[in-house]
Scaffold this motif. Structure first.
Motif, PDB file in Angstrom:
ATOM      1  N   LYS A   5      52.519 204.047  92.421  1.00 27.32           N
ATOM      2  CA  LYS A   5      52.740 203.534  91.075  1.00 27.32           C
ATOM      3  C   LYS A   5      53.551 204.529  90.241  1.00 27.32           C
ATOM      4  O   LYS A   5      54.470 204.142  89.516  1.00 27.32           O
ATOM      5  N   ILE A   6      53.228 205.821  90.375  1.00 25.79           N
ATOM      6  CA  ILE A   6      53.989 206.855  89.658  1.00 25.79           C
ATOM      7  C   ILE A   6      55.438 206.865  90.136  1.00 25.79           C
ATOM      8  O   ILE A   6      56.375 206.918  89.329  1.00 25.79           O
ATOM      9  N   ALA A   7      55.616 206.813  91.447  1.00 22.18           N
ATOM     10  CA  ALA A   7      56.969 206.803  92.008  1.00 22.18           C
ATOM     11  C   ALA A   7      57.753 205.593  91.516  1.00 22.18           C
ATOM     12  O   ALA A   7      58.942 205.704  91.192  1.00 22.18           O
ATOM     13  N   GLU A   8      57.100 204.454  91.448  1.00 22.10           N
ATOM     14  CA  GLU A   8      57.759 203.230  90.983  1.00 22.10           C
ATOM     15  C   GLU A   8      58.187 203.366  89.521  1.00 22.10           C
ATOM     16  O   GLU A   8      59.295 202.967  89.147  1.00 22.10           O
ATOM     17  N   GLU A   9      57.335 203.953  88.697  1.00 19.75           N
ATOM     18  CA  GLU A   9      57.670 204.155  87.285  1.00 19.75           C
ATOM     19  C   GLU A   9      58.808 205.156  87.118  1.00 19.75           C
ATOM     20  O   GLU A   9      59.693 204.968  86.284  1.00 19.75           O
ATOM     21  N   VAL A  10      58.799 206.212  87.932  1.00 20.79           N
ATOM     22  CA  VAL A  10      59.860 207.223  87.866  1.00 20.79           C
ATOM     23  C   VAL A  10      61.196 206.602  88.284  1.00 20.79           C
ATOM     24  O   VAL A  10      62.218 206.781  87.618  1.00 20.79           O
ATOM     25  N   VAL A  11      61.159 205.844  89.376  1.00 18.54           N
ATOM     26  CA  VAL A  11      62.387 205.185  89.840  1.00 18.54           C
ATOM     27  C   VAL A  11      62.880 204.202  88.791  1.00 18.54           C
ATOM     28  O   VAL A  11      64.087 204.119  88.513  1.00 18.54           O
ATOM     29  N   GLY A  12      61.987 203.475  88.167  1.00 16.51           N
ATOM     30  CA  GLY A  12      62.370 202.538  87.109  1.00 16.51           C
ATOM     31  C   GLY A  12      62.997 203.260  85.929  1.00 16.51           C
ATOM     32  O   GLY A  12      63.984 202.792  85.348  1.00 16.51           O
ATOM     33  N   GLY A  13      62.442 204.422  85.570  1.00 12.88           N
ATOM     34  CA  GLY A  13      63.018 205.225  84.486  1.00 12.88           C
ATOM     35  C   GLY A  13      64.410 205.710  84.826  1.00 12.88           C
ATOM     36  O   GLY A  13      65.334 205.660  84.000  1.00 12.88           O
ATOM     37  N   GLU A  18      70.353 205.387  84.569  1.00 13.26           N
ATOM     38  CA  GLU A  18      71.589 205.110  85.309  1.00 13.26           C
ATOM     39  C   GLU A  18      72.360 203.958  84.678  1.00 13.26           C
ATOM     40  O   GLU A  18      73.576 204.043  84.473  1.00 13.26           O
ATOM     41  N   ASP A  19      71.668 202.885  84.360  1.00 10.65           N
ATOM     42  CA  ASP A  19      72.318 201.725  83.747  1.00 10.65           C
ATOM     43  C   ASP A  19      72.952 202.099  82.408  1.00 10.65           C
ATOM     44  O   ASP A  19      74.067 201.671  82.095  1.00 10.65           O
ATOM     45  N   GLY A  20      72.242 202.911  81.621  1.00  7.27           N
ATOM     46  CA  GLY A  20      72.786 203.335  80.331  1.00  7.27           C
ATOM     47  C   GLY A  20      74.020 204.202  80.481  1.00  7.27           C
ATOM     48  O   GLY A  20      75.022 204.021  79.779  1.00  7.27           O
ATOM     49  N   VAL A  21      73.981 205.148  81.423  1.00  8.61           N
ATOM     50  CA  VAL A  21      75.116 206.047  81.635  1.00  8.61           C
ATOM     51  C   VAL A  21      76.313 205.271  82.175  1.00  8.61           C
ATOM     52  O   VAL A  21      77.436 205.425  81.692  1.00  8.61           O
ATOM     53  N   VAL A  22      76.084 204.437  83.180  1.00 10.25           N
ATOM     54  CA  VAL A  22      77.181 203.665  83.775  1.00 10.25           C
ATOM     55  C   VAL A  22      77.774 202.707  82.744  1.00 10.25           C
ATOM     56  O   VAL A  22      78.996 202.581  82.628  1.00 10.25           O
ATOM     57  N   GLY A  23      76.918 202.051  81.972  1.00  8.02           N
ATOM     58  CA  GLY A  23      77.411 201.131  80.947  1.00  8.02           C
ATOM     59  C   GLY A  23      78.249 201.846  79.899  1.00  8.02           C
ATOM     60  O   GLY A  23      79.317 201.374  79.500  1.00  8.02           O
ATOM     61  N   SER A  24      77.789 203.023  79.469  1.00 12.60           N
ATOM     62  CA  SER A  24      78.546 203.808  78.484  1.00 12.60           C
ATOM     63  C   SER A  24      79.888 204.251  79.065  1.00 12.60           C
ATOM     64  O   SER A  24      80.917 204.188  78.396  1.00 12.60           O
ATOM     65  N   TYR A  25      79.866 204.707  80.318  1.00 12.88           N
ATOM     66  CA  TYR A  25      81.104 205.135  80.962  1.00 12.88           C
ATOM     67  C   TYR A  25      82.098 203.975  81.045  1.00 12.88           C
ATOM     68  O   TYR A  25      83.286 204.153  80.757  1.00 12.88           O
ATOM     69  N   GLN A  26      81.620 202.814  81.411  1.00 15.23           N
ATOM     70  CA  GLN A  26      82.506 201.656  81.535  1.00 15.23           C
ATOM     71  C   GLN A  26      83.117 201.282  80.188  1.00 15.23           C
ATOM     72  O   GLN A  26      84.290 200.906  80.121  1.00 15.23           O
ATOM     73  N   LYS A  27      82.350 201.385  79.116  1.00 14.99           N
ATOM     74  CA  LYS A  27      82.890 201.102  77.790  1.00 14.99           C
ATOM     75  C   LYS A  27      83.972 202.115  77.414  1.00 14.99           C
ATOM     76  O   LYS A  27      85.032 201.753  76.897  1.00 14.99           O
TER      77      LYS A  27
END
Length: 104
Positions: A5-13, A18-27
């Motif tokens: 469960k901890i690993a799943e939460e860490v991966v989700g974080g 990652e989504d935020g960084v990639v989205g910002s880079y694409q903009k």
């Protein structure tokens, strides 16, 4: 079970980061590329188009002219050597060197 469960939460974080960084880079990338394209289109329009020629036609013509120059250079590649900062026309260099030798 708790570790999973901890690993799943860490991966989700990490996925959210990652989504935020990639989205910002694409903009940013889209803005930079768009700005550069506007700038080059303006330059081509102001300085490189011929009368009645569109920017796209001028870019295509310029690209074709560049390809012709490169093709001609490849056909005569024995006469050119690469030097830091550009190309040197070998026959000129040899003639200049030979003339210098004859002066002695």
């Amino acid at each position: 079970m708790i570790n999973a469960k901890i690993a799943e939460e860490v991966v989700g974080g990490y996925k959210k980061i990652e989504d935020g960084v990639v989205g910002s880079y694409q903009k940013i990338e889209g803005s930079v590329v768009g700005g550069f394209t506007k700038m080059t289109d303006y330059f081509v329009d102001q300085f490189l188009t011929r009368e009645g020629e569109s920017v796209e036609e001028a870019k295509a013509r310029l690209q074709k002219e560049q390809q012709e120059r490169e093709k001609n250079m490849k056909l005569d590649n024995r006469s050119w050597i690469s030097v830091p900062g550009g190309m040197l026309f070998l026959p000129f260099f040899i003639n200049a060197f030979t003339m210098h030798q004859d002066d002695f």
